[in-house]
Design an enzyme around this catalytic site. Structure first.
Site, PDB file in Angstrom:
ATOM      1  N   GLU A  88     -27.360 -52.685  25.966  1.00 35.64           N
ATOM      2  CA  GLU A  88     -27.924 -52.912  27.303  1.00 35.64           C
ATOM      3  C   GLU A  88     -27.654 -54.329  27.760  1.00 35.64           C
ATOM      4  OE1 GLU A  88     -31.181 -54.158  30.172  1.00 35.64           O
ATOM      5  OE2 GLU A  88     -30.582 -54.962  28.203  1.00 35.64           O
ATOM      6  N   GLU A  89     -27.750 -55.264  26.829  1.00 39.31           N
ATOM      7  CA  GLU A  89     -27.604 -56.673  27.177  1.00 39.31           C
ATOM      8  C   GLU A  89     -26.179 -57.025  27.605  1.00 39.31           C
ATOM      9  OE1 GLU A  89     -30.021 -58.395  27.714  1.00 39.31           O
ATOM     10  OE2 GLU A  89     -31.685 -57.928  26.362  1.00 39.31           O
ATOM     11  N   ASP A  96     -38.788 -51.572  29.543  1.00 38.23           N
ATOM     12  CA  ASP A  96     -38.003 -52.739  29.154  1.00 38.23           C
ATOM     13  C   ASP A  96     -38.856 -53.979  29.394  1.00 38.23           C
ATOM     14  OD1 ASP A  96     -36.124 -54.666  28.645  1.00 38.23           O
ATOM     15  OD2 ASP A  96     -34.658 -53.959  30.106  1.00 38.23           O
TER      16      ASP A  96
END
Length: 438
Positions: free
Chosen positions: A171-172, A200
């Protein structure tokens, strides 16, 4: 949470798009009727959630200090979560993809049963940045979703909808894992997803309580939970397009979620209603080495973990509700600035037998420059007042919302009124339209 940023459209446009998504999904979310009421959601033990965080912290410490994509700490994190779910009776699938020259992993867990053509999914990203262990971003969401899934198993839950949970990789690096999952779902499988809930960063040390406003039903579910706690919420804007709900939303799937804040600064007004320190970031350790076990607010993590379960239990038991008879007034009614008197918009209802149902729906569309000034009531034909909105929502504009009101003691036929009053100076607007559905 990913670093890329995009901004949401105006409130009315967002509502219209979310409504389109809900109406086009074959099994759109709906609140459960009295006959199909959801089982009571559990209180998710904070100690259990923190035990998962402790394990993720140890994994990071034993693998170079992080759980980033392509690093040993990430694979060990996936293995930990998968082992817990396998032991609890879930059917798990490890999905692989390649990004930046390294293998990435998504973990998908399906709970047996429920309607396979109506799937409610909840997820979170499991990777951290390379600079730290990522306990808030996003060990917090991952641990809460894991413990909620384990609570489903402990309860032997038999929801109407099929439940699916996901933990996303990379995701990052730009939502790589969740994009891969959505892009590789066949169209027929995408059509079965009635909603995706994203979590999140839900344990920020200087927390706010933010709710995604993408899908009205999901949004209201979370608002109902927090209203029951007496905790005010605000619409989430900091994470727009920056987390794993974005690929689902782009595919036309209704989305929602919770967020406790990243590197935006908490205002004095927010500190007054939520506590914490104004003038400081919600998470001063965002994407930093200090995002450790000490970078978690237990109260926020506890509340948000319980909210995850509340949504799964409530929306998972939901069934599509056939629309009842609807009556609408689309004439504009100006709402004068305070201290002017309240204004009303009337609807005459006829042809409905007996009393109104306990699940009467009231759709409100008010254009206003500061909805935190508004007090909005539903007035029954006999004059009984049912409050819908009481100066919540802060400085956001417009009030576009669907309310479920128990007016079962009222005869349905007669003149119903929507009453709106501006309770503070300097902002104006108008009732654009409203509708009542029995």
């Amino acid at each position: 949470m990913s670093l890329s940023v995009s901004r949401r459209l105006a409130a009315v446009t967002a509502f219209a798009v979310a409504g389109l998504f809900a109406s086009t999904a074959p099994a759109a979310l709906a609140a459960p009727t009295a006959a199909t009421a959801a089982p009571t959601p559990p209180d998710i033990p904070l100690a259990n959630v923190k035990a998962h965080l402790s394990q993720l912290s140890t994994i990071a410490a034993n693998n170079g200090g992080n759980r980033a994509h392509g690093r040993a700490g990430y694979k060990a994190s996936i293995d930990y979560v998968k082992a817990k779910l396998d032991a609890a009776g879930f059917t798990t699938t490890l999905q692989t993809f390649t990004s930046s020259g390294a293998t990435g992993y998504n973990l998908i867990a399906d709970w047996p049963g429920g309607d396979p053509n109506s799937v409610l999914m909840a997820g979170s990203h499991l990777d951290s940045v390379t600079s730290g262990a990522g306990m808030n971003d996003n060990g917090s969401g991952s641990a809460a979703v894991l413990e909620t899934a384990l609570a489903v198993s402990r309860a032997g839950l038999q929801p109407t909808k099929h439940l699916r949970f996901g933990w996303w990789g990379a995701e990052e690096l730009g939502l790589i894992g969740s994009k891969y999952y959505v892009n590789n779902l066949p169209a027929a499988e995408k059509a079965k997803l009635s909603g995706y809930l994203n979590f999140d960063m839900i344990g920020s040390p200087n927390p706010g309580y933010f709710v995604y406003d993408d899908d009205p039903t999901i949004e209201q579910t979370f608002k109902n939970y927090y209203a029951g706690l007496g905790v005010p919420t605000e619409i989430e804007t900091e994470g727009d397009g920056r987390s794993d709900h974005a690929p689902f939303k782009s595919a036309g799937i209704p989305v929602g979620g919770l967020f406790s804040g990243a590197d935006y600064t908490k205002t004095a007004a927010q500190a007054q209603k939520w506590g914490g320190t104004s003038g400081q970031a919600f998470d001063r350790c965002y994407h930093s080495s200090c995002d450790s076990l000490t970078n978690i607010n237990d109260t926020a993590l506890d509340r948000n973990s319980d909210a995850v379960a509340y949504a799964i239990w409530t929306l998972g038991a939901a069934t599509p509700v056939p629309p009842g008879q609807s009556f609408e007034n689309t004439a504009d009614v100006n709402i004068p600035d305070s201290p002017a008197a309240a204004v009303t918009s009337s609807i005459t209802v006829s042809g409905v037998t007996g009393n109104a149902p306990a699940t009467t729906k009231v759709d409100v569309n008010i254009v206003h420059t500061y909805r935190g000034d508004l007090v909005v009531d539903l007035l029954a034909p006999d004059g009984t007042v049912y409050n819908l909105h009481n100066r919540s929502g802060g400085s956001a504009d417009n009030l576009v919302q669907t309310y479920t009101v128990n007016v079962s003691s009222e005869v349905a036929n007669g003149v119903w009124k929507l009453r709106a009053k501006d309770a503070a100076a300097q902002d104006v607007g108008y009732i654009n339209s409203w509708k009542i559905t029995f």
